[in-house]
Design an enzyme around this catalytic site. Structure first.
Site, PDB file in Angstrom:
ATOM      1  CB  ALA A 106     109.585 -62.334 -37.209  1.00 56.04           C
ATOM      2  CB  THR A 132     102.861 -68.301 -32.320  1.00 56.59           C
ATOM      3  OG1 THR A 132     103.477 -66.841 -31.871  1.00 56.59           O
ATOM      4  CG2 THR A 132     102.944 -69.060 -31.455  1.00 56.59           C
TER       5      THR A 132
END
Length: 175
Positions: free
Chosen positions: A156, A2
């Site tokens: 991202a 993450t």
């Protein structure tokens, strides 16, 4: 993995993280909450790595904060000592960012407790991308939350283990 980022600017400290949980090459969940308030709500924490390991470490940090109220640095150092020396904890695979009104810290399983320079730091698979993006935006007039969100969006776009489902926690430093 993450991506978690903190930005400290303009009387605010912001921590943001994406929501992707991956198992190998498969996305298992897209809306996990990896940034949250802990303690009495005066500390924000974010984690990257194995989820169960991270929750174990968050629980341990909360206990240290109960032992050392208002002393985030002391609680973090005590956690890092335990993490490094305890046979069980030593095998946990996670990293954490924690922040209160006065300090931001990165805590690793190697026993590192690092206070970042430049008002920002990031961890996780997209951490280097987010960190570079945030550093580039720190000298602009953008507020802390916008910098954190934009940096995570950039991470991202590049990192396959980071998504655009962003969770943000904010503390007012000047209040």
């Amino acid at each position: 993995m993450t991506t978690i980022i903190t930005v400290r600017k303009g009387g605010k400290v912001v921590m943001a993280g994406d929501g992707q949980v991956s198992l190998g090459q498969t996305v298992m969940k897209g809306n996990a909450r990896k940034v949250r308030r802990i303690g009495k709500g005066d500390v924000i924490a974010g984690f990257a790595g194995a989820t169960a390991d991270a929750f174990t470490l968050l629980e341990r940090l909360e206990k240290k904060l109960e032992q050392y109220p208002g002393q985030l640095m002391r609680a973090a150092v005590e956690l890092a000592k335990d993490w490094r020396t305890d046979k069980y904890l030593r095998n946990l695979e996670a990293m954490m960012l924690v922040a209160d009104k006065s300090i931001t810290l990165a805590i690793t399983g190697n026993g590192d407790v690092l206070e970042p320079e430049h008002g920002t730091t990031a961890i996780g698979s997209g951490g280097n991308f987010a960190f570079a993006a945030a550093r580039a935006l720190m000298d602009t007039d953008k507020p802390a939350e916008e910098i954190a969100r934009r940096a995570l969006d950039i991470a991202a776009d590049i990192c396959v283990y980071t998504n655009h489902n962003i969770v943000v926690e904010l503390l007012d430093v000047e209040s």
